[in-house]
Write an enzyme that holds these catalytic residues in place. Structure first.
Site, PDB file in Angstrom:
ATOM      1  N   ARG A  52       0.837  -1.207   0.000  1.00 19.49           N
ATOM      2  CA  ARG A  52       0.000   0.000   0.000  1.00 19.49           C
ATOM      3  C   ARG A  52       0.874   1.260   0.000  1.00 19.49           C
ATOM      4  O   ARG A  52       0.556   2.250  -0.660  1.00 19.49           O
ATOM      5  CB  ARG A  52      -0.947  -0.012   1.211  1.00 19.49           C
ATOM      6  CG  ARG A  52      -1.941   1.134   1.193  1.00 19.49           C
ATOM      7  CD  ARG A  52      -2.998   0.990   2.280  1.00 19.49           C
ATOM      8  NE  ARG A  52      -2.442   1.135   3.615  1.00 19.49           N
ATOM      9  CZ  ARG A  52      -3.125   0.920   4.741  1.00 19.49           C
ATOM     10  NH1 ARG A  52      -4.393   0.529   4.704  1.00 19.49           N
ATOM     11  NH2 ARG A  52      -2.550   1.081   5.923  1.00 19.49           N
ATOM     12  N   LYS A 151      -2.528   7.033   1.186  1.00 20.92           N
ATOM     13  CA  LYS A 151      -2.284   7.367   2.602  1.00 20.92           C
ATOM     14  C   LYS A 151      -1.219   8.461   2.612  1.00 20.92           C
ATOM     15  O   LYS A 151      -0.028   8.196   2.773  1.00 20.92           O
ATOM     16  CB  LYS A 151      -1.842   6.102   3.347  1.00 20.92           C
ATOM     17  CG  LYS A 151      -2.167   6.144   4.821  1.00 20.92           C
ATOM     18  CD  LYS A 151      -2.101   4.765   5.428  1.00 20.92           C
ATOM     19  CE  LYS A 151      -2.023   4.830   6.939  1.00 20.92           C
ATOM     20  NZ  LYS A 151      -3.104   5.545   7.604  1.00 20.92           N
ATOM     21  N   GLU A 184     -15.994   6.138   5.771  1.00 18.74           N
ATOM     22  CA  GLU A 184     -15.219   5.467   6.829  1.00 18.74           C
ATOM     23  C   GLU A 184     -15.133   6.404   8.017  1.00 18.74           C
ATOM     24  O   GLU A 184     -15.694   7.514   7.985  1.00 18.74           O
ATOM     25  CB  GLU A 184     -13.830   5.108   6.300  1.00 18.74           C
ATOM     26  CG  GLU A 184     -13.034   6.327   5.819  1.00 18.74           C
ATOM     27  CD  GLU A 184     -11.694   5.956   5.194  1.00 18.74           C
ATOM     28  OE1 GLU A 184     -11.156   4.887   5.506  1.00 18.74           O
ATOM     29  OE2 GLU A 184     -11.180   6.771   4.394  1.00 18.74           O
TER      30      GLU A 184
HETATM   31  N1  PMP Z   1      -9.139   4.596   7.182  1.00 17.88           N
HETATM   32  C1  PMP Z   1      -8.276   5.565   7.473  1.00 17.88           C
HETATM   33  C2  PMP Z   1      -8.575   6.961   7.029  1.00 17.88           C
HETATM   34  C3  PMP Z   1      -7.103   5.284   8.191  1.00 17.88           C
HETATM   35  O1  PMP Z   1      -6.232   6.260   8.471  1.00 17.88           O
HETATM   36  C4  PMP Z   1      -6.857   3.960   8.618  1.00 17.88           C
HETATM   37  C5  PMP Z   1      -5.641   3.642   9.422  1.00 17.88           C
HETATM   38  N2  PMP Z   1      -4.534   3.459   8.615  1.00 17.88           N
HETATM   39  C6  PMP Z   1      -7.802   2.975   8.290  1.00 17.88           C
HETATM   40  C7  PMP Z   1      -8.929   3.321   7.568  1.00 17.88           C
HETATM   41  C8  PMP Z   1      -7.582   1.544   8.673  1.00 17.88           C
HETATM   42  O2  PMP Z   1      -6.583   0.973   7.874  1.00 17.88           O
HETATM   43  P1  PMP Z   1      -5.632  -0.177   8.418  1.00 17.88           P
HETATM   44  O3  PMP Z   1      -6.528  -1.302   8.824  1.00 17.88           O
HETATM   45  O4  PMP Z   1      -4.774  -0.526   7.272  1.00 17.88           O
HETATM   46  O5  PMP Z   1      -4.885   0.372   9.581  1.00 17.88           O
END
Ligand code: PMP
Length: 285
Positions: A52, A151, A184
């Site tokens: 990612r 990200k 989200e």
């Molecule tokens: N959405 C956002 C906006 C985030 O910052 C995160 C944390 N990285 C997640 C979802 C969850 O992703 P992950 O399970 O890869 O930590």
């Protein structure tokens, strides 16, 4: 506590781990990052996080000056060098130092930083009682402006939403997308349970493709639970039987209220608790 921080191939004491004030990561949020977790000294889903990271970098035309395999090795090294067992890792790649102008082509030398530290966990009480969250007025970034799948070091969209949530007394807050659908939370993905089926917004709702989200989808698949990645509205959450969030730091955490409406029986539901236990097993076994 002093840590050894990985910066472009060297382990530097945290007090001396610095980047230039001309780095476009600082000046413009021009860069990408990852948040990872280690359990008993082993980084959970390291390959997926690194993948990612490279996809985020590719999407902003940033070339990471090392291979994914080298990134994995450097991550493991940062964890081991700090004697971290159960910890949190922050990997950052900045555009590097440039001029005060926007032009990223004038930046040389991207900085790769890996900070391995201990993890600050949410209080256990929140996992037992479940979270109460609110919908924020801050919509998730429009995918055509800044895709939430990247990200990036610019997290102001999420921070503004988080501020609103905190003001309402909530540690997490729901973000809708530009179409008014559920996207989200500020740092977590969202799931619902409705008549035994697991529902979660698809990537094209404008969300980060969470590593924990994928792990939970896999666990559910193995348990014979149907998973649908479909567009959802706030109403779907209000009338769901269960709701929970997933994220690297939060893992699987139940949600019992949205906007003052109880979800289901107003307490963590059985499927949520089962998936939470199975995720715990997956990470600790
Ligand atoms: N959405 C956002 C906006 C985030 O910052 C995160 C944390 N990285 C997640 C979802 C969850 O992703 P992950 O399970 O890869 O930590």
């Amino acid at each position: 506590m002093s840590r050894l921080v990985y910066i472009n191939g060297e382990m530097v004491p945290s007090e001396q781990a610095t980047v230039s004030v001309f780095d476009h990561g600082l000046l413009y949020g021009d860069g990408v990052f990852e948040g990872l977790r280690s359990y008993s000294g082993k980084v959970f889903r390291l390959q997926q996080h690194v993948r990612r990271l490279y996809e985020s970098a590719h999407a902003i035309s940033l070339t990471i000056p090392m291979s994914p395999a080298e990134m994995c090795a450097a991550t493991n090294h940062a964890v081991a060098a700090n004697g971290i067992q159960d910890g949190y890792i922050r990997t950052i790649v900045t555009r590097g130092a440039g001029t005060l102008g926007l032009d990223p082509n004038r930046c040389s030398d991207p900085k790769v930083i890996i900070i391995a530290d201990s993890i600050a966990l949410y209080p256990e009480e929140l996992y037992e009682k479940g979270l109460e969250i609110v919908t924020t007025s801050v919509i998730r970034n429009h995918p055509a402006a800044l895709s939430p799948r990247i990200k990036s070091l610019n997290y102001l969209n999420n921070i503004l939403a988080k501020l609103e949530g905190l003001k309402a007394g909530c540690v997490e807050a729901l973000m809708l997308n530009h179409k008014g659908e559920v996207a989200e939370c500020t740092g977590d993905n969202i799931f619902l349970v409705r008549d035994g089926t697991l529902l979660t917004p698809p990537l094209d709702a404008g969300i980060l493709g969470g590593v924990t989200r994928e792990a939970v989808v896999e666990i559910a698949g193995r348990a014979g639970i149907e998973v649908l990645k479909v567009a959802l509205t706030k109403h779907d959450i209000y009338v769901a039987n269960e709701c929970f969030l997933t994220g690297t730091a939060a893992e699987v955490i139940p949600v019992v209220k949205l906007d003052d409406r109880s979800i289901g029986l107003g307490k963590p539901g059985p499927i949520t608790l089962d998936l939470k236990a199975q995720f715990h097993e997956l990470t600790r076994s």
